[in-house]
Design a protein around this motif. Sequence first.
Motif, mmCIF file in Angstrom:
data_model
loop_
_atom_site.group_PDB
_atom_site.id
_atom_site.type_symbol
_atom_site.label_atom_id
_atom_site.label_comp_id
_atom_site.label_asym_id
_atom_site.label_seq_id
_atom_site.Cartn_x
_atom_site.Cartn_y
_atom_site.Cartn_z
ATOM 1 N N LEU A 180 5.510 -14.353 8.667
ATOM 2 C CA LEU A 180 4.188 -14.743 8.185
ATOM 3 C C LEU A 180 3.115 -13.779 8.662
ATOM 4 C CD1 LEU A 180 2.256 -16.886 6.871
ATOM 5 C CD2 LEU A 180 2.186 -17.968 9.145
ATOM 6 N N LEU A 236 7.632 -17.519 11.559
ATOM 7 C CA LEU A 236 6.303 -17.189 12.076
ATOM 8 C C LEU A 236 6.100 -15.672 12.129
ATOM 9 C CD1 LEU A 236 5.983 -19.773 15.003
ATOM 10 C CD2 LEU A 236 4.904 -19.864 12.750
ATOM 11 N N SER A 291 8.149 -19.003 19.507
ATOM 12 C CA SER A 291 7.709 -20.350 19.845
ATOM 13 C C SER A 291 8.435 -20.805 21.101
ATOM 14 C CB SER A 291 8.005 -21.307 18.684
ATOM 15 O OG SER A 291 7.576 -22.611 18.990
ATOM 16 N N GLN A 320 0.027 -21.324 8.856
ATOM 17 C CA GLN A 320 1.331 -21.820 9.291
ATOM 18 C C GLN A 320 1.569 -23.231 8.761
ATOM 19 O OE1 GLN A 320 2.671 -24.212 11.615
ATOM 20 N NE2 GLN A 320 0.691 -25.256 11.753
ATOM 21 N N ASP A 327 4.724 -24.915 9.854
ATOM 22 C CA ASP A 327 5.874 -25.416 10.607
ATOM 23 C C ASP A 327 5.510 -26.517 11.602
ATOM 24 O OD1 ASP A 327 8.435 -23.715 10.066
ATOM 25 O OD2 ASP A 327 6.783 -22.281 10.084
ATOM 26 N N LEU A 363 -2.580 -17.009 11.503
ATOM 27 C CA LEU A 363 -1.540 -17.975 11.862
ATOM 28 C C LEU A 363 -2.090 -19.402 11.788
ATOM 29 C CD1 LEU A 363 1.264 -18.704 13.115
ATOM 30 C CD2 LEU A 363 0.180 -18.407 15.353
#
Length: 802
Positions: free
Chosen positions: A246, A243, A269, A90, A92, A86
């Motif tokens: 992923l 997420l 999140s 990631q 984002d 992650l």
Amino acid sequence: MILSIKRLKNAWNALKNKPFYALSIISTMGVSLGALICVLTLSYELLFKPLPYPEPDKIYQVVHRLSSDKDTGEYIAYTYAGLMYLYENQTDYDQGAMIGQGRAILSLHPSQPSLVTGYATPELFPILGAETVSGRLFNNNEEVDSHNPVALISYNTWQNEFDGASDVLDQTLFLNGVNFRIVGVLKDNFVEPELFQRGTETDVWLPWDYNPHSDLRNNWRSIRGTISYIGKGNPGHDINDRLTSLVADKWMESVPIRIANDWRVSLTSVSLKEAIVGGSSGTIMLFLLGVTGVLLIVVINLVNIFISRTSELEKQLAIRAAVGASPKDLFQLLLNESGLLMGISIIVCLLIASFGFGFLKTEMATYLPRMGELSVNLLSLLLAFVFSAIFAFFFAWLSSKFVDYDNLKLSLESSGKGTSVQVSPIVRKTLIGVQVGVVVSLIFVNSILLYKAMQEVFENRGIKFERLHRIELSDLSQTDWSIEGIDSFRRQLSEKLTDLSEVEHVSYSATPLDVHGYRRVIDVSSQEFFTPEVIGIDDQYFTTINQELLTGEVLSKDDYLQQNNYVVINDVFAERLASDGDVIGRQISLGSEIYLVKGVVKKASIPGDYEFVLRMYLPNPDFDVLMVSMSEDGLLTKEKIIDIVKGIDSRISVSEWNSLRNIERELLAPQYVTASMSAFLVVLSVVIGAVGLYGVMAYSTQVRRGEIGTRMAVGASPREIFFLFLKEYSDSAYNGILTAAFVISMLMILYSEKIDEYLDTYLLGLSVGAFSLVMAMLGTATLIPLSRLTFKPIVGLLSSKE
């Protein structure tokens, strides 16, 4: 000015002649209002105050969940490989950081203290707005895979371990066999996010490469609850889906198909504030309702006291009215006294609030977040002044409503026998009913919470924690050990410990209170899979903790020395395998190995278990953790353990020496806090309620002293008068009880799932007990003031003096 200095001085002179009256108001209002302000400030700190970070609304924690429809339900923890993936992939968040927590041994210190260590990537500190009082924060030199042995220390560590030395940046910390150069000291105002263990301050921050789980970088199956991810930015919509996709897709590629089919990965999140505060709002609401109820009882008591005081001031009010004072002037006179009393109560209020903050910081720090930020502040002062002003005006206004201005002159002419200041029987009965209703409600609700908490505290856990201690070892050298070397060290340490008169048993096993892993196993006969908690033990484990064997045999010394494929399971697991519990010889597949069930032990109830967990015990002793069962009078210190360990191998240190009873108390902290607060509120409700009922009844008997004298003159006995008054005011008490019963019934309907399990005979007993207690309070409150009158000469009761 509404309250001029001169008027306040006159009010002060008047109150000096009534010290008990003034003290009772100041103390009761100060205590109850202080408790309310303490809880309101706490509510603001936890629920409304922004986190002390730059742009706190843009900071999030990404929560990783592993869930299954069978057995274990859900785990909120990261796989180490998943967290790394992650962090590296990631897109984002504008900024993202990994954070973890652990402990490390300050190796060269004589007592080998264990320091709380934080592990972080360099991005964490800019996200949290951290600053240093000396040196620097982590930078690109400490990014992942740089392996740069540097350390950031907290302000308290600088003061406590280095005496605030100015040359601290020239010093090092030798932790777990690695020498870390200190590059910075964090400022005293740095507040770390409490994501893993509340109330624990990190002593030393180390680069991410030195976290204790770094060897699991490619392991997608092992989960850890002390690592997480923090991101900052505006992630936008569907962040959770992106997420999850992923990490979950990569996870499914990296684990065996049978695990991928049984378990699901999801990422969520959540705002950092929500992550820190969690479910604390329920506890805050409990505290708030409790202190509000107590304050309501106090206000009712003070209403009666202020009305009684107004009755005493009747002659003075009549004189002022006769010389031209208006109703507004009389209200001002009453406001002078109530304002002065409420103003003085602010001092008591703030002292109580300060004491409450200290209690919360010391006793609740491991249970509620952000306790370190709690103190008497501007909000506390503002609340104290606002509430005091409101109550000052309220009591003055209410007292003035009982003054019949038009009849004050008549009252003066009749030497005080008029009816200008009277409390109607309806008001008196209403005060009794409201007080009884509030007291019963508080007693009932808090008694249920107390009962539930004490049930969990004193639950029979199937294990005897008394005289059990946990020893955790740490390998200072950080080198690999041979199997022979480990066996030799174990054998020597066991022999030296059992030779001590203070020690009864030694087991190389993690304790029942430690966090253990869960493994997927298959019942060979039915091909059904289960996910029990798997605990590695030696042959002394069950003897050391005194856990009862129900059937079969425990693991023998040969089983654990030769790693025989035998297991012991608890009775919960046995009942899942076979309804009759006959599972001896049953085959259980664990990975590629087949194990035979050798014995069944009684279930152990561990604080924090979501239910009685399936447990399986393997012959796989622990190297790092062992348990010691002490003799009844045994006393063994950490220093003595350190000397014994060093005498065997200087590479080993003792990182922890703690009793299991202490660990159990820490796990039961929420229950202890709930029990303490509930018991306190029950006692406080009863005491204040009893005082309030006494006040109402004392006033009622004084007003009706002429009636009492007349009844006695025609032959009524004190006993008859007592039961007459008790019967009259019992109706008000019954109304209060019925109101409380309605409120309680609504609460039971709303929270039936949480209380049905223990509201059977206890509910009946509690109802009878609450009713009996209230009637006893009412009877006592009636008897005491009546006894002061019924044993006086009748002629005194029939005199003109009220």
